[in-house]
Design a protein around this motif. Structure first.
Motif, PDB file in Angstrom:
ATOM      1  N   LYS A 169       0.914  -1.222   0.148  1.00 26.47           N
ATOM      2  CA  LYS A 169       0.067   0.097   0.000  1.00 26.47           C
ATOM      3  C   LYS A 169       0.908   1.209   0.079  1.00 26.47           C
ATOM      4  CE  LYS A 169      -3.710  -1.886   2.605  1.00 26.47           C
ATOM      5  NZ  LYS A 169      -4.673  -1.645   3.846  1.00 26.47           N
ATOM      6  N   GLY A 170       0.254   2.418  -0.708  1.00 23.56           N
ATOM      7  CA  GLY A 170       1.201   3.647  -0.544  1.00 23.56           C
ATOM      8  C   GLY A 170       1.849   3.849  -1.774  1.00 23.56           C
ATOM      9  N   ARG A 171       2.132   2.931  -2.660  1.00 23.18           N
ATOM     10  CA  ARG A 171       2.894   3.205  -4.020  1.00 23.18           C
ATOM     11  C   ARG A 171       2.153   4.105  -5.033  1.00 23.18           C
ATOM     12  NH1 ARG A 171       5.675  -2.113  -6.071  1.00 23.18           N
ATOM     13  NH2 ARG A 171       6.273  -0.792  -7.698  1.00 23.18           N
ATOM     14  N   LEU A 172       0.836   3.877  -4.863  1.00 19.61           N
ATOM     15  CA  LEU A 172      -0.177   4.883  -5.604  1.00 19.61           C
ATOM     16  C   LEU A 172      -0.831   5.947  -4.934  1.00 19.61           C
ATOM     17  CD1 LEU A 172      -2.038   4.970  -8.465  1.00 19.61           C
ATOM     18  CD2 LEU A 172      -3.380   3.481  -7.262  1.00 19.61           C
ATOM     19  N   ASN A 173      -0.644   7.166  -5.368  1.00 14.60           N
ATOM     20  CA  ASN A 173      -1.119   8.217  -4.691  1.00 14.60           C
ATOM     21  C   ASN A 173      -1.972   9.039  -5.843  1.00 14.60           C
ATOM     22  OD1 ASN A 173       2.108   9.238  -3.148  1.00 14.60           O
ATOM     23  ND2 ASN A 173       0.732   7.712  -2.730  1.00 14.60           N
ATOM     24  N   ILE A 174      -3.121   9.242  -5.304  1.00 14.48           N
ATOM     25  CA  ILE A 174      -4.326   9.990  -6.253  1.00 14.48           C
ATOM     26  C   ILE A 174      -4.587  11.224  -5.776  1.00 14.48           C
ATOM     27  CG2 ILE A 174      -6.554   9.815  -7.259  1.00 14.48           C
ATOM     28  CD1 ILE A 174      -6.025   6.527  -7.144  1.00 14.48           C
ATOM     29  N   VAL A 175      -4.646  12.314  -6.897  1.00 16.68           N
ATOM     30  CA  VAL A 175      -4.805  13.677  -6.303  1.00 16.68           C
ATOM     31  C   VAL A 175      -6.207  13.833  -7.223  1.00 16.68           C
ATOM     32  CG1 VAL A 175      -4.299  16.062  -6.277  1.00 16.68           C
ATOM     33  CG2 VAL A 175      -2.561  14.202  -6.030  1.00 16.68           C
ATOM     34  N   ILE A 176      -7.194  14.091  -6.462  1.00 14.28           N
ATOM     35  CA  ILE A 176      -8.607  14.580  -7.209  1.00 14.28           C
ATOM     36  C   ILE A 176      -8.438  16.193  -7.206  1.00 14.28           C
ATOM     37  CG2 ILE A 176     -11.042  14.478  -6.969  1.00 14.28           C
ATOM     38  CD1 ILE A 176      -9.843  11.937  -7.770  1.00 14.28           C
ATOM     39  N   MET A 177      -8.812  16.500  -8.461  1.00 18.23           N
ATOM     40  CA  MET A 177      -8.952  17.978  -8.599  1.00 18.23           C
ATOM     41  C   MET A 177     -10.367  18.447  -8.837  1.00 18.23           C
ATOM     42  SD  MET A 177      -5.789  18.338 -11.396  1.00 18.23           S
ATOM     43  CE  MET A 177      -6.466  16.890 -12.333  1.00 18.23           C
ATOM     44  N   GLN A 178     -10.855  19.451  -8.181  1.00 17.70           N
ATOM     45  CA  GLN A 178     -12.272  20.122  -8.220  1.00 17.70           C
ATOM     46  C   GLN A 178     -12.565  21.001  -9.480  1.00 17.70           C
ATOM     47  OE1 GLN A 178     -14.760  18.779  -6.672  1.00 17.70           O
ATOM     48  NE2 GLN A 178     -13.426  17.531  -5.264  1.00 17.70           N
TER      49      GLN A 178
ATOM     50  N   HIS B 121      -4.296  27.596  -6.025  1.00 23.70           N
ATOM     51  CA  HIS B 121      -5.448  27.028  -5.365  1.00 23.70           C
ATOM     52  C   HIS B 121      -5.226  25.228  -5.137  1.00 23.70           C
ATOM     53  CE1 HIS B 121      -8.300  30.355  -6.228  1.00 23.70           C
ATOM     54  NE2 HIS B 121      -7.217  30.574  -7.135  1.00 23.70           N
ATOM     55  N   ALA B 122      -5.489  24.878  -3.827  1.00 24.00           N
ATOM     56  CA  ALA B 122      -5.245  23.581  -3.655  1.00 24.00           C
ATOM     57  C   ALA B 122      -6.175  22.858  -4.502  1.00 24.00           C
ATOM     58  CB  ALA B 122      -5.634  23.250  -2.082  1.00 24.00           C
ATOM     59  N   PRO B 123      -5.749  21.552  -4.854  1.00 22.81           N
ATOM     60  CA  PRO B 123      -6.532  20.842  -5.935  1.00 22.81           C
ATOM     61  C   PRO B 123      -7.950  20.470  -5.347  1.00 22.81           C
ATOM     62  CG  PRO B 123      -4.658  19.655  -4.992  1.00 22.81           C
ATOM     63  CD  PRO B 123      -4.816  20.826  -4.788  1.00 22.81           C
ATOM     64  N   GLY B 124      -8.026  20.130  -4.148  1.00 27.11           N
ATOM     65  CA  GLY B 124      -9.254  19.639  -3.488  1.00 27.11           C
ATOM     66  C   GLY B 124     -10.341  20.950  -3.392  1.00 27.11           C
ATOM     67  N   THR B 125      -9.966  22.030  -3.588  1.00 25.88           N
ATOM     68  CA  THR B 125     -11.042  23.195  -3.551  1.00 25.88           C
ATOM     69  C   THR B 125     -11.606  23.535  -4.984  1.00 25.88           C
ATOM     70  OG1 THR B 125      -9.301  24.839  -3.476  1.00 25.88           O
ATOM     71  CG2 THR B 125      -9.853  23.964  -1.416  1.00 25.88           C
TER      72      THR B 125
END
Length: 555
Positions: A362-371, A413-417
């Motif tokens: 676990k931890g090798r895949l990092n997902i960033v979601i952008m709003q 801007h933070a991607p989650g906002t």
């Protein structure tokens, strides 16, 4: 600076525990942060709160005992003042000697200031943009484009071996629809009465592609060749879209992708069969109701997932799995970072399940979601709809306000906002525009360093060394020395939005310094301040380069 202080705190705690004969207590993982109120010092730590339960005392009592050790002569060169603050924080104020040495260090390192070998050349893949080649890149794609590019810069500066990657969705229903849409527009341009359904792509770019087609040896009167025409048009349209995307990414966005990974080639290479054999051997694949399923529910997914439907056709999820297999097992990236749009939030658990199923880690895949991004002009939202073909392209925005402004605004801007891109502010060429505020500071510094009197002392070894005598000098130097810590923290947290705000903090602190501390006073050069100005230019140029923003010498 933070890392060095953390090491001092850790060593002191070890000595403290030895004196107390508490070999059963390990040094806890503590925080060192800059207090919100500068009156509390340069840094503060919570270590006493973590030690107190293990030592059987109150946090304030432990903090006071540690403070006594920090006040010993061995630390006097580095720590000017240290206090315990209720209910148990320890506040530090660094000595001017440390800051003065820091200025010399910045000048010595130059362009390399802020870089480190912390990543130990471990392989990291950053996949971003990856928009379907069925339409131009729109404003929302800019969010992932600049975030991914700058995150890759930060990771590279932190010692990682970074691969920038664009995943090309060049097969499947959406590509068939692209081909059908362009074919219909092409036939209409030839004078044929061909319907154009709503589900076809509606943008004017479809007409542009169709009008540029030159099909030879295809007679529209031969019905048997219509399917060949459709296939030929699909390939030409796909090639045109990919060429346009590459041109925009490389020429306008100034992003150099290391890999353009083709989904189609992934299937043609036999990698899909390779993956299926791998999961079969791992007993992760089973057949039910004519379809092939993967046991993703074993690894945290809410249900098992279909890979091959009962008609033998692959699901989109199969492509995702093969792609992860390629990244994590074949190319052996220790970390794979994927930037996805807000509509992909439901993919997170299933992708992490696949990661664990394939790698037992676990931890090798990092997902960033952008709003989502809204375009605002004069306080009014400009409505967009990609389905209806009504949207503002990323290229249009860059042509309007420039690449520097576009990059800086997105990075703030933070991607989650949710983000509002203020077009009116972006067009403003005054200091109200944050990117011009920062660039103006760099240009002002460059102008100072070009003065003949100042140039005469640049590069010389100051006989008395750098000396900090004023609060404004100290504040600026302290701000500059935060940069290496910031780079390391962003490399771990992916909080790229901290970079533009740090650049603004430097600009603001420099303007205060410049107003209060004369570099040339009645014809006399203040050598230490020249060194501080040089160091400021280095750090400001380095942070702007990290963000992909130019550092002008004049505006």
């Amino acid at each position: 600076m933070k890392q060095e202080l953390s090491a001092v705190i850790s060593d002191t705690i070890k000595e403290f525990l030895l004196e107390k004969e508490r070999k059963d207590v390990a040094v806890p993982k503590f925080d060192v942060d800059v207090p919100q109120n500068e009156k509390h010092g340069d840094y503060a730590t919570n270590v006493a709160f973590l030690l107190a339960p293990k030592l059987g005392g109150a946090p304030m009592e432990v903090a006071e005992q540690l403070v006594e050790r920090f006040r010993r002569e061995q630390y006097a060169k580095y720590i000017k003042k240290v206090d315990a603050a209720p209910p148990g924080f320890i506040n530090f104020r660094l000595s001017n000697t440390v800051l003065e040495e820091g200025i010399r260090y910045i000048l010595d390192k130059g362009d390399l200031f802020g870089t480190s070998p912390a990543g130990r050349k471990r392989k990291v893949n950053v996949e971003f943009i990856s928009a379907n080649p069925t339409g131009p890149l729109h404003l929302g794609n800019g969010r992932g484009a600049f975030l991914g590019d700058v995150l890759a810069n930060v990771l590279a500066a932190s010692g990682y071996t970074v691969t920038r990657e664009y995943y090309i969705n060049d097969q499947g229903n959406q590509i068939d629809m692209l081909g059908d849409s362009v074919t219909r527009r092409y036939l209409q341009l030839q004078g044929l009465n061909v319907p154009y359904p709503e589900e076809c792509y509606q943008g004017d770019y479809i007409k542009t592609i169709a009008s540029g087609l030159r099909l030879r040896n295809y007679k529209l009167t031969e019905q048997s060749k219509m399917e060949k025409i459709r296939e030929r048009v699909k390939e030409l349209a796909l090639t045109k879209m990919l060429d346009d995307i590459r041109r925009l990414v490389e020429k306008k966005l100034k992003i150099k992708m290391d890999v353009w990974f083709s989904e189609r080639q992934m299937y043609e290479s036999g990698e899909v069969d390779e993956l299926l054999q791998y999961v079969k051997k791992s007993e992760l694949l089973y057949k039910s109701e004519g379809a092939w399923w993967m046991r993703t529910s074993r690894f945290g997914d809410d249900k098992d997932r279909v890979l091959i439907k009962d008609d033998g056709s692959p699901t989109y999820f199969l492509s995702d799995i093969v792609y992860l297999y390629d990244k994590l097992l074949k190319r052996k990236f220790r970390r794979a970072i994927i930037l996805l749009g807000a509509d992909h939030h439901g993919y997170i658990n299933r992708l992490h399940a696949v990661e664990e199923a394939l790698t037992n880690e676990k931890g090798r895949l990092n997902i960033v979601i952008m709003q989502l991004v809204r375009l605002i002009e004069a306080g009014i939202e400009i409505r967009m709809s990609k389905r209806k073909g009504k949207f503002v392209t990323l290229e249009d925005v860059i042509d309007d306000v420039g690449l520097d402004v576009t990059r800086f605004f997105f990075l703030m801007h933070a991607p989650g906002t949710h983000m509002d891109f203020d077009l009116s502010l972006a067009r403003d060429r005054s200091e109200k525009n944050p990117v011009y505020y920062v660039q103006y500071a760099h240009a002002r510094i460059a102008n100072i360093l070009q003065q003949p009197e100042v140039k005469a002392v640049i590069g010389v070894k100051f006989s008395r060394g750098v000396q900090i005598t004023e609060d404004a000098e100290r504040a600026l130097v302290f701000e500059l020395l935060k940069y290496p810590d910031l780079v390391q923290e962003v490399a771990g947290s992916y909080e790229v939005q901290r970079l533009p705000f740090y650049a603004m903090d430097i600009a603001r602190t420099f303007h205060t310094f410049y107003a209060q501390c004369r570099v040339i006073d009645q014809g006399k050069i203040h050598e230490s301040r020249v060194a501080i100005v040089q160091a400021t230019k280095i750090v400001l140029a380095n942070i702007l380069k990290l963000m992909g923003v130019t550092a002008p010498t004049r505006l």
